[in-house]
Design a protein around this motif. Sequence first.
Motif, short mmCIF file in Angstrom:
data_model
loop_
_atom_site.label_atom_id
_atom_site.label_comp_id
_atom_site.label_asym_id
_atom_site.label_seq_id
_atom_site.Cartn_x
_atom_site.Cartn_y
_atom_site.Cartn_z
N SER A 10 0.84 -1.21 0.05
CA SER A 10 0.04 0.20 -0.06
C SER A 10 0.69 1.48 -0.06
N PHE A 11 2.16 1.05 -0.19
CA PHE A 11 3.02 2.30 -0.32
C PHE A 11 3.78 2.23 -1.75
N PRO A 12 4.12 3.71 -2.12
CA PRO A 12 4.91 3.70 -3.22
C PRO A 12 6.55 3.10 -2.91
N GLU A 13 7.30 3.05 -4.01
CA GLU A 13 8.56 2.39 -3.99
C GLU A 13 9.60 3.47 -2.92
N PRO A 14 10.03 2.89 -1.86
CA PRO A 14 10.87 3.80 -0.79
C PRO A 14 11.72 4.83 -1.58
N TYR A 21 11.10 2.06 8.70
CA TYR A 21 10.19 0.93 8.88
C TYR A 21 9.62 0.37 7.68
N ILE A 22 9.14 1.47 6.72
CA ILE A 22 8.75 1.02 5.37
C ILE A 22 9.89 0.48 4.70
N THR A 23 10.95 1.15 4.42
CA THR A 23 12.10 0.68 3.82
C THR A 23 12.73 -0.74 4.12
N MET A 24 12.61 -0.87 5.56
CA MET A 24 13.04 -2.08 6.12
C MET A 24 12.10 -3.40 5.51
N LEU A 25 10.68 -3.34 5.67
CA LEU A 25 9.83 -4.03 5.16
C LEU A 25 10.04 -4.31 3.52
N TRP A 26 10.02 -3.16 2.85
CA TRP A 26 10.63 -3.37 1.55
C TRP A 26 11.82 -3.84 1.07
N ASN A 27 12.80 -4.01 1.80
CA ASN A 27 13.97 -4.61 1.60
C ASN A 27 13.73 -6.03 1.98
N SER A 28 13.17 -6.34 2.86
CA SER A 28 13.02 -7.65 3.22
C SER A 28 12.06 -8.56 2.27
N LEU A 29 11.01 -8.07 1.89
CA LEU A 29 10.26 -8.74 0.92
C LEU A 29 10.77 -8.78 -0.41
N THR A 30 11.62 -7.75 -1.12
CA THR A 30 12.16 -7.89 -2.31
C THR A 30 13.41 -8.73 -2.18
N ALA A 31 13.84 -9.37 -0.90
CA ALA A 31 15.05 -10.13 -0.91
C ALA A 31 14.37 -11.72 -0.86
N ASP A 51 -1.71 -11.60 -5.72
CA ASP A 51 -2.26 -12.60 -5.00
C ASP A 51 -2.61 -12.19 -3.37
N VAL A 52 -1.81 -11.05 -2.98
CA VAL A 52 -1.88 -10.63 -1.70
C VAL A 52 -1.93 -9.03 -1.70
N PHE A 53 -2.66 -8.48 -0.87
CA PHE A 53 -2.63 -6.83 -0.87
C PHE A 53 -2.35 -6.56 0.71
N HIS A 54 -1.12 -5.96 0.99
CA HIS A 54 -0.65 -5.75 2.34
C HIS A 54 -0.86 -4.11 2.41
N ILE A 55 -1.68 -4.05 3.40
CA ILE A 55 -2.13 -2.59 3.62
C ILE A 55 -1.41 -2.16 4.68
N HIS A 56 -0.52 -1.12 4.62
CA HIS A 56 0.05 -0.50 5.96
C HIS A 56 -0.31 0.70 6.07
N TRP A 57 -0.93 1.26 7.16
CA TRP A 57 -1.42 2.50 7.47
C TRP A 57 -2.49 2.97 6.35
N PRO A 58 -3.65 2.14 6.45
CA PRO A 58 -4.90 2.30 5.51
C PRO A 58 -5.35 3.79 5.63
N GLU A 59 -5.34 4.57 6.57
CA GLU A 59 -5.79 5.87 6.61
C GLU A 59 -4.97 6.69 5.49
N ILE A 60 -3.93 6.46 5.18
CA ILE A 60 -3.27 7.32 4.06
C ILE A 60 -3.97 7.09 2.73
N LEU A 61 -4.58 5.83 2.46
CA LEU A 61 -5.10 5.85 1.24
C LEU A 61 -6.67 6.29 1.07
N VAL A 62 -7.18 7.07 2.00
CA VAL A 62 -8.26 7.44 2.08
C VAL A 62 -8.23 8.98 2.59
#
Length: 97
Positions: A10-14, A21-31, A51-62
């Motif tokens: 639910s976030f753009p490329e860091p 924390y978003i950057t750490m999540l991105w790095n972990s998943l892309t590895a 297949d999966v939608f991971h929404i982190h801080w949903p309030e940002i999307l609305v």
Amino acid sequence: MSKQIAVLQSFPEPQATTNPYITMLWNSLTAVDELKVITFTWRDALLGHYDVFHIHWPEILVSGRTPLRKAVRQVFFIVLMLRLASTGHRSFERFTT
């Protein structure tokens, strides 16, 4: 190699200013070779394949800088929830305090 699991975040490329924390999540998943990580765009969320939608801080999307932008995002979010429900996606919630 087996089919990769497509994960829409639910976030753009860091960037350099992104929350670490978003950057750490991105790095972990892309590895993980078994995952295909897709950064968020409304087009991908509403029309893309994942297949999966991971929404982190949903309030940002609305939220939005203007009332019109906020209203449009809220309509998009409702359409996204309807799409996920109609395609059989399940919702899992995990909250930590």
